[in-house]
Motif scaffolding. Structure first.
Motif, mmCIF file in Angstrom:
data_model
loop_
_atom_site.group_PDB
_atom_site.id
_atom_site.type_symbol
_atom_site.label_atom_id
_atom_site.label_comp_id
_atom_site.label_asym_id
_atom_site.label_seq_id
_atom_site.Cartn_x
_atom_site.Cartn_y
_atom_site.Cartn_z
ATOM 1 N N GLY A 55 0.808 -1.208 0.000
ATOM 2 C CA GLY A 55 0.000 0.000 0.000
ATOM 3 C C GLY A 55 0.843 1.260 0.000
ATOM 4 O O GLY A 55 0.523 2.239 -0.693
ATOM 5 N N ALA A 56 1.954 1.253 0.756
ATOM 6 C CA ALA A 56 2.843 2.418 0.790
ATOM 7 C C ALA A 56 3.493 2.648 -0.566
ATOM 8 O O ALA A 56 3.613 3.794 -1.031
ATOM 9 C CB ALA A 56 3.902 2.233 1.869
ATOM 10 N N LEU A 57 3.913 1.582 -1.217
ATOM 11 C CA LEU A 57 4.560 1.715 -2.527
ATOM 12 C C LEU A 57 3.586 2.208 -3.590
ATOM 13 O O LEU A 57 3.985 2.903 -4.535
ATOM 14 C CB LEU A 57 5.160 0.367 -2.942
ATOM 15 C CG LEU A 57 6.347 -0.117 -2.100
ATOM 16 C CD1 LEU A 57 6.773 -1.514 -2.524
ATOM 17 C CD2 LEU A 57 7.522 0.855 -2.217
ATOM 18 N N LEU A 58 2.304 1.854 -3.437
ATOM 19 C CA LEU A 58 1.293 2.289 -4.405
ATOM 20 C C LEU A 58 0.690 3.647 -4.059
ATOM 21 O O LEU A 58 -0.167 4.151 -4.791
ATOM 22 C CB LEU A 58 0.173 1.253 -4.488
ATOM 23 C CG LEU A 58 0.573 -0.138 -5.023
ATOM 24 C CD1 LEU A 58 -0.618 -1.076 -4.996
ATOM 25 C CD2 LEU A 58 1.127 -0.019 -6.445
ATOM 26 N N GLY A 59 1.126 4.207 -2.930
ATOM 27 C CA GLY A 59 0.590 5.491 -2.514
ATOM 28 C C GLY A 59 -0.787 5.411 -1.895
ATOM 29 O O GLY A 59 -1.480 6.430 -1.767
ATOM 30 N N GLU A 60 -1.226 4.223 -1.496
ATOM 31 C CA GLU A 60 -2.535 4.016 -0.866
ATOM 32 C C GLU A 60 -2.340 3.227 0.429
ATOM 33 O O GLU A 60 -2.919 2.155 0.622
ATOM 34 C CB GLU A 60 -3.475 3.258 -1.816
ATOM 35 C CG GLU A 60 -3.721 3.947 -3.136
ATOM 36 C CD GLU A 60 -4.611 5.172 -2.985
ATOM 37 O OE1 GLU A 60 -5.197 5.343 -1.895
ATOM 38 O OE2 GLU A 60 -4.735 5.948 -3.941
ATOM 39 N N MET A 465 -4.598 1.635 12.643
ATOM 40 C CA MET A 465 -5.600 2.700 12.707
ATOM 41 C C MET A 465 -5.012 4.038 12.275
ATOM 42 O O MET A 465 -5.654 4.825 11.576
ATOM 43 C CB MET A 465 -6.164 2.791 14.118
ATOM 44 C CG MET A 465 -7.027 1.599 14.521
ATOM 45 S SD MET A 465 -7.429 1.589 16.286
ATOM 46 C CE MET A 465 -8.381 3.089 16.425
ATOM 47 N N VAL A 466 -3.791 4.304 12.700
ATOM 48 C CA VAL A 466 -3.135 5.552 12.303
ATOM 49 C C VAL A 466 -2.974 5.600 10.790
ATOM 50 O O VAL A 466 -3.209 6.625 10.144
ATOM 51 C CB VAL A 466 -1.773 5.684 13.009
ATOM 52 C CG1 VAL A 466 -0.941 6.789 12.364
ATOM 53 C CG2 VAL A 466 -1.975 5.985 14.485
ATOM 54 N N LEU A 467 -2.585 4.467 10.203
ATOM 55 C CA LEU A 467 -2.376 4.428 8.762
ATOM 56 C C LEU A 467 -3.690 4.537 7.998
ATOM 57 O O LEU A 467 -3.757 5.192 6.953
ATOM 58 C CB LEU A 467 -1.666 3.127 8.379
ATOM 59 C CG LEU A 467 -0.228 2.985 8.871
ATOM 60 C CD1 LEU A 467 0.333 1.631 8.481
ATOM 61 C CD2 LEU A 467 0.652 4.095 8.315
ATOM 62 N N SER A 468 -4.732 3.883 8.498
ATOM 63 C CA SER A 468 -5.998 3.873 7.768
ATOM 64 C C SER A 468 -6.779 5.164 7.929
ATOM 65 O O SER A 468 -7.528 5.555 7.034
ATOM 66 C CB SER A 468 -6.864 2.688 8.221
ATOM 67 O OG SER A 468 -7.166 2.804 9.597
ATOM 68 N N ALA A 469 -6.632 5.840 9.086
ATOM 69 C CA ALA A 469 -7.424 7.039 9.353
ATOM 70 C C ALA A 469 -6.588 8.310 9.430
ATOM 71 O O ALA A 469 -7.138 9.402 9.415
ATOM 72 C CB ALA A 469 -8.201 6.876 10.659
ATOM 73 N N GLY A 470 -5.270 8.174 9.523
ATOM 74 C CA GLY A 470 -4.413 9.344 9.622
ATOM 75 C C GLY A 470 -4.573 10.108 10.911
ATOM 76 O O GLY A 470 -4.305 11.302 10.974
#
Length: 662
Positions: A55-60, A465-470
């Motif tokens: 997901g990080a490599l794809l920008g998502e 949660m931090v990654l999914s919701a920021g």
């Protein structure tokens, strides 16, 4: 062999020093020793971190984090075992997780729908848990991810894309867990059979060392190894319907070792030192099973009169039994149980099992209170209150009190770890490494200690949660919700719930005494035909499995400061006495097989069974034991002594305190 205290420090345990922590707290914090499964840790790290990295490599990265969450049941629900049983267990757990997550998202964040759905799923999951181990873990995942789905729906997660990412993560987790199946399909079963022979060698070595406590622990380890081996092989065999030669040979090899197991237990009971060649043979046999090579050569009988070897019927039987260990001698068959019959049995259990309905009612009421708390005192991501209640109150996972305390302590530690990690590690791709570390920690802690598991699950989900919701402020909210959930469980699900502190161990102890009595009927009489020997072997397995289950129940209950915990401590000498009584009965069976003694009279066998019946009756009714005529034969001297110890142990506790036995 003397009684080992509940703290492993002699009869009754060592006296607690003034100012020391209460014993129940010490037991609560004590972890279960187990070897580290490095492959499990590696699989968990890969399954949970790769989706985040992709997901990080794809920008998502937020969708990668959601896929990582979808893979989480493949870590928490996996067990060491045969690939076939693991595949079934994980398919059920992951399928239930996807279903629950989809149902939660479908509520669209509407409170009336989500509250009703969560309460309904809580009740259903508690009832489903009674259908078996696989159903239990699937029911837990259904509940957990239904709650999580309702929470994410309220935050605006789209149902289509969200469910797709979650499902992809679940499939990925299932693949990682089973990727080794094509290249080593029978390795788990081989390890299980080999472990039985390694435990036999360890038990006989402990006798040689003269360490009674270690010997007792080794015999218990042998029982667990036999349970695991039979469970794995019978599941595989029932699936294959006898067509696969490898599984058939392994099962035959295990079944053919029954006489050696019985003779080894007899030698341990008599404190007889086995020849070094026999101990070495068991280790060589384990190596041959693991490597799939020919079995080692059986050692010869020891020469009479040698000073370094003790001669006894048990040793003679042991060496003789080694010659019968062969993968070609078929001993046992079991047909596959149809799904319709399993469902019918489960329905019958529900119809006649009030404890299941009480557990379901307690979970449903506490979940309803948690949902009401969410509505009245709304906080950010307050669905964690309901999640905490469900995880602690899972009907078949042990002490509610202990799990609530450990969940709270583990979450406090996990929040601290998570906050520190998020402050130090840059956001983005480096967090995938953090997920890998926490994922491996989850795999490490799940079989050892609920508090350790919570301490690793908490920072893992915080990162997801931090990654999914920021949202970097979720840590303190997570801690607050967990404390509220634990408080609800302790007050309404433990302190105020009727019967939650009522002693429950006695009923299981009485059931085990009855199983031992049935075993004695076969073991104390000559086994003159194969059918009788087979029935004796099955009765012995049921007795030892029951003892193992009682010991597990004891370990779960002894952490409570309530009457249930006090009863567990009070019954500990009786548990030990029954274990040693079963060993003594096995020793008599071996002596009869070797024609080393005349069979006891029928009256002696009846007295043994009458003594066990009196034991069971006293435990169930809370009455004091009446005088029982014990057998007088010399052959049954050890059986008589251990039966007297068991009856004395019944007379020890204040039975009026424990009258309500279930």
């Amino acid at each position: 062999m003397g009684h080992v205290g509940v703290d492993g420090e002699g009869p009754g345990g060592a006296q607690r020093a003034r100012g020391a922590a209460p014993r129940w707290l010490v037991r609560l914090l004590r972890s279960t020793p187990a070897p580290i499964g490095w492959s499990q840790l590696a699989r968990a790290a890969v399954a949970l971190s790769i989706p985040v990295a992709v997901g990080a490599l794809l920008g998502e990265i937020e969708w990668g984090a959601l896929a990582s969450t979808g893979a989480l049941p493949s870590v928490t629900g996996d067990v060491v075992g045969a690939y076939r049983s693991r595949a079934q267990r994980l398919a059920g757990a992951l399928g239930a997780a996807v279903l629950g997550f989809g149902l939660g998202l479908a509520t669209g964040g509407q409170a009336p729908l989500s509250v009703g759905l969560v309460i309904l799923v809580a009740a259903a999951s508690a009832l489903i848990s009674d259908a078996g181990s696989n159903a239990s873990i699937a029911a837990l995942q259904l509940f957990v991810f239904t709650v999580l789905g309702t929470g994410l729906a309220a935050e605006g997660t789209p149902i289509g894309l969200g469910l797709a990412c979650f499902a992809v993560g679940s499939v990925w987790g299932w693949f990682v867990a089973l990727v080794g199946w094509p290249v080593r399909p029978t390795t788990p079963e081989r390890r299980a059979v080999a472990q039985v022979y390694l435990e036999l060698a360890a038990m006989l070595s402990a006798v040689s060392a003269g360490d009674e406590e270690t010997t007792l622990a080794a015999r218990q380890q042998l029982t667990r190894a036999l349970n695991v081996a039979y469970d794995r092989l019978l599941v595989a065999r029932s699936w294959l319907s006898g067509r696969d030669s490898t599984y058939r040979r392994l099962l035959n090899l295990l079944a053919a070792g029954t006489p050696a197991v019985e003779a080894s237990v007899a030698a341990v009971d008599q404190g007889v030192r086995a020849p070094d060649a026999v101990i070495a043979y068991f280790t060589d046999l384990a190596a041959a099973v693991l490597s799939d090579t020919p079995l080692p050569e059986v050692p010869a009988l020891p020469e009479p009169g040698r000073a370094d070897v003790e001669t006894s019927p048990a040793v003679t039987a042991l060496v003789t039994a080694l010659g019968g260990i062969s993968p070609e001698r078929e001993r046992l068959r079991r047909d596959r149980v149809p799904v319709r019959r399993r469902v019918r049995d489960w329905a019958g259990t529900l119809a006649s099992g009030p404890l299941t309905w009480l557990a379901a009612a307690r979970l449903t009421v506490c979940v309803a209170l948690a949902e009401l708390t969410r509505v009245l005192i709304p906080t950010d991501r307050s669905y964690w209150i309901t999640l905490t209640v469900g995880l602690v109150l899972k009907p078949d996972f042990g002490s509610v009190f202990g799990r609530a305390i450990l969940r709270g302590l583990g979450t406090v530690a996990g929040v601290g770890i998570g906050v520190l990690a998020l402050a130090v590690v840059p956001h983005g791709l480096p967090l995938a490494l953090l997920v890998a570390v926490f994922g491996a920690g989850v795999a490490y802690g799940k079989g050892r200690h609920f508090g350790v598991l919570s301490a690793f699950v908490t920072p893992l989900i915080l990162v997801q949660m931090v990654l999914s919701a920021g949202d970097d402020e979720v840590a303190l909210v997570r801690l607050e919700d967990t404390v509220i959930g634990c408080a609800l469980v302790l007050v309404f699900g433990y302190l105020l719930w009727p019967g939650s502190r009522t002693p429950v161990l006695g009923g299981r102890l009485a059931d085990v005494a009855e199983s031992i009595s049935r075993y004695a009927e076969y073991a104390l009489r000559p086994a003159e035909d194969p059918a009788t020997r087979t029935e004796r072997s099955r009765a012995r397995r049921r007795a030892y499995r029951g003892l193992s289950d009682v010991r597990t129940a004891f370990q779960q209950l002894v952490v409570e400061p309530s009457a249930a915990g006090r009863q567990a401590v009070a019954w500990w000498p009786a548990i030990v006495a029954l274990e040693q009584l079963t060993d003594a009965i096995t020793a008599v069976a071996v002596a009869l097989d070797q024609h080393a003694a005349e069979a006891p009279e029928d009256a002696g066998v009846r007295r043994v069974r009458a003594g066990l019946a009196e034991f069971s009756l006293c435990v169930r009714t809370g009455s004091e034991p009446h005088t029982v005529d014990l057998p007088g034969e010399e052959l049954l001297s050890s059986v008589r002594a251990q039966l007297a110890s068991a009856l004395e142990a019944v007379d020890g506790p204040d039975l009026r305190t424990f009258r309500h036995v279930r």
